[in-house]
Enzyme design. Structure first.
Site, PDB file in Angstrom:
ATOM      1  CG  ASP A   1      76.558  69.047  84.184  1.00 38.30           C
ATOM      2  OD1 ASP A   1      76.791  69.867  83.276  1.00 38.30           O
ATOM      3  OD2 ASP A   1      75.400  68.783  84.562  1.00 38.30           O
TER       4      ASP A   1
ATOM      5  CB  SER B   1      72.682  66.660  84.812  1.00 39.86           C
ATOM      6  OG  SER B   1      72.672  67.604  83.766  1.00 39.86           O
TER       7      SER B   1
ATOM      8  NE  ARG C   1      65.417  67.424  77.083  1.00 36.05           N
ATOM      9  CZ  ARG C   1      64.954  68.655  77.274  1.00 36.05           C
ATOM     10  NH1 ARG C   1      64.054  69.138  76.435  1.00 36.05           N
ATOM     11  NH2 ARG C   1      65.372  69.402  78.272  1.00 36.05           N
TER      12      ARG C   1
ATOM     13  CE  LYS D   1      70.149  70.570  84.526  1.00 32.37           C
ATOM     14  NZ  LYS D   1      70.482  69.258  83.931  1.00 32.37           N
TER      15      LYS D   1
ATOM     16  NE  ARG E   1      62.963  63.573  76.363  1.00 34.97           N
ATOM     17  CZ  ARG E   1      64.247  63.449  76.671  1.00 34.97           C
ATOM     18  NH1 ARG E   1      65.079  62.893  75.803  1.00 34.97           N
ATOM     19  NH2 ARG E   1      64.704  63.861  77.835  1.00 34.97           N
TER      20      ARG E   1
END
Length: 572
Positions: free
Chosen positions: A484, A94, A183, A374, A219
């Site tokens: 994106d 992103s 992830r 975001k 994480r």
């Protein structure tokens, strides 16, 4: 979180006395149209199957836009060299995606900047490394970050080179504080990464360097929160890394990860914090006065909160108990406005003359909105890693708080409706020439690996697009709908034949990372003239081409050094 305080920029960033912000009028497209720019986060294009959540979901609006191909719907590249990353094997993210969308040019980004600095040795000559190096003779070098080869936040090979380079330049005692991934890479891969780095550390120990892993954790549960969503995540990391305290203690990290993963509730992303202890049960690597600390992630968003805890004297988000006097540097600077951290090993890309700044100087009033997770992407990253406004009288940025304390698959609709409502109201108000939003659903829910929830998320995003496009219709405006990077369009790991990959137990391996797929861009609306269509001579177009395209739709020519526009006007 990323700062968004108001800030005015100087008019001349090119260093040329004859530079002007004034853009030429487009010869065929009028000014004054209301343009909605919609970014669907994590919305790529892939073959339709049951693991393509965008295909499975009810998305009538996006389906209808796709029927406009090739004149008003096409694909653009959103990964690798198209967004400034080293190779075509590097998935987009992103941050780099929104940098490219806003900047209109391709800049060397995070991983590539670090690669260049390591390859040339420049990283060891800079102010940041020289600062931490002052601790090498008498104290410990601590390295904190994501242990992964995913290439989104960090890369294992970069860590290996940094450890080697530091040891060759005098670091006699090195401690790693690792965060397991699962992830951006497959869940379960953390064991292999730990075994790899442990071998390197063993080789260093054979050469007389005291190098060990000191702590770890998953994480999403330890250290790598973002946007001040949950400070407890940072506190768990602080307790393990700085205080040397954690609920689980092990003699080595390979054993730690293997044992903790035996609990079915645990996976790589959510591994509980652990510390490595010596024969007396004492932590082998708490951070103490005089030590040097480097956070080795190159991506900013999930390091900002830890950077604040390490650097701010007046920090009050949790009780740090003990605040060691350290020499701290980030791999890069994570927030340019906050100057955080104040020292870093690799200088960030200097992104100047972004499309947002040009548009403000040419009278285009702008509204930007997303929810917390975001918001920084549609403002800070879009504007070239700059916080705040270019001109507070010409711009309005609205942040909608994200749900906190839950994983996004619990409420996959997220704040899509609220974002769409804000965008609709901004369009109908007549106050803005550009209304820019990010709809995070397909990315944030896709990252959870929950396929059913991601299908719901994609529908929610499509519903939001409908509300925005309906408003565009009412004001005679134009829409630009794009994305994106990919994510929700492919939720399984695939073998070389493209078939879903199975684990040892025969189960499908879920993919939680971004992808290498292209993303769509669609244009339309009643304000778009019938002669406007996508060019056929920019087949390798990427996200950076979107800026010039949007400038044209505002009735302006793009700067000469921008990536070329994707549209042309054909006389009927």
């Amino acid at each position: 979180m990323i700062s968004h305080r108001g800030r005015e920029n100087k008019n001349n960033e090119m260093g040329s006395s004859d530079f002007s912000w004034k853009l030429a009028d487009h010869p065929k497209l009028p000014k004054g149209k209301t343009i909605a720019v919609v970014v669907l986060d994590g919305w790529g294009e892939a073959n339709p199957d049951k693991y393509n959540c965008i295909h499975v979901a009810e998305t009538p609006v996006m389906d209808s836009l796709k029927k406009g191909a090739p004149d008003r719907w096409r694909l653009v590249r959103a990964h690798g060299t198209a967004v400034g990353l080293p190779t075509e094997d590097d998935m987009g993210n992103s941050e780099v995606g929104h940098n490219a969308l806003g900047a209109g040019r391709i800049y060397a980004q995070g991983a590539k900047l670090v690669d260049l600095a390591l390859a040339s040795g420049k990283i060891y000559d800079g102010e940041g490394f020289n600062y931490i190096k002052e601790s090498f003779n008498t104290n410990t070098l601590h390295l904190i970050g994501l242990l992964s080869d995913g290439g989104v936040h960090s890369r294992l090979d970069q860590l290996q080179l940094l450890v080697k380079g530091a040891s060759e330049r005098g670091a006699k005692r090195i401690r790693l504080h690792i965060l397991t991934d699962g992830r951006d890479v497959l869940d379960g891969s953390s064991v292999g990464f730990v075994e790899t780095i442990e071998k390197d550390l063993a080789d260093l120990r054979a050469k007389g360097v005291d190098a060990q892993i000191a702590s770890g954790g998953g994480r999403m549960y330890v250290t790598m929160d973002r946007y001040e969503n949950d400070w407890e995540v940072i506190k768990r990391g602080w307790d393990a890394q700085v205080l040397g305290e954690a609920p689980y203690k092990f003699r080595n990290a390979v054993e730690a990860v293997k044992k903790l993963r035996e609990d079915p509730k645990n996976n790589d992303q959510y591994l509980p914090p652990f510390v490595i202890v010596d024969e007396q049960g004492k932590s082998v690597g708490p951070i103490v006065d005089g030590d040097a600390v480097v956070t080795f992630n190159f991506r900013a968003d999930r390091m900002v909160m830890l950077a604040k805890a390490l650097e701010y004297a007046d920090f009050d988000k949790f009780d740090r108990v003990r605040v060691p006097k350290i020499r701290y540097a980030g791999m890069l600077q994570y927030d340019g406005e906050l100057k955080l951290p104040s020292r870093y090993l690799v200088s960030p890309p200097e992104i100047e003359r972004t499309s947002g700044e040009y548009l403000v100087h040419n009278g285009v009033r702008t509204f930007a909105c997303s929810e917390t997770v975001k918001f920084g992407h549609v403002t800070f990253f879009w504007n070239g890693n700059r916080s705040g406004y270019f001109n507070s009288e010409m711009e309005e940025y609205v942040e909608i708080p994200s749900d906190s304390g839950i994983t996004f698959n619990v409420k996959p609709n997220m704040k899509a409706l609220e974002i769409a409502e804000k965008a609709r109201d901004a369009i109908l108000s007549g106050k803005f020439h550009q209304v820019r939003v990010n709809l995070p659903n397909s990315d944030m829910v896709g990252h959870t690996g929950d396929i059913d929830a991601t299908v719901v998320a994609c529908k929610a995003a499509d519903d939001a697009v409908k509300m925005i496009l309906d408003a565009v219709e009412k004001v005679g405006g134009i829409y630009v709908v794009t994305a994106d990077h990919g994510n929700a369009e492919d939720m399984v790991k695939r073998n070389k034949k493209g078939e879903p990959q199975l684990d040892k137990e025969g189960k499908i391996q879920i993919l939680t990372s971004h992808t290498l797929q292209p993303v769509p861009i669609a244009i339309g609306g009643p304000g778009l003239g019938p002669g406007v269509k996508f060019r056929k001579d920019v087949p390798q177009g990427g996200l950076a081409n979107v800026a010039a395209t949007v400038m044209n739709l505002h009735g302006l020519e793009a700067p000469a050094d921008y990536e070329p526009t994707l549209i042309e006007v054909v006389d009927n």
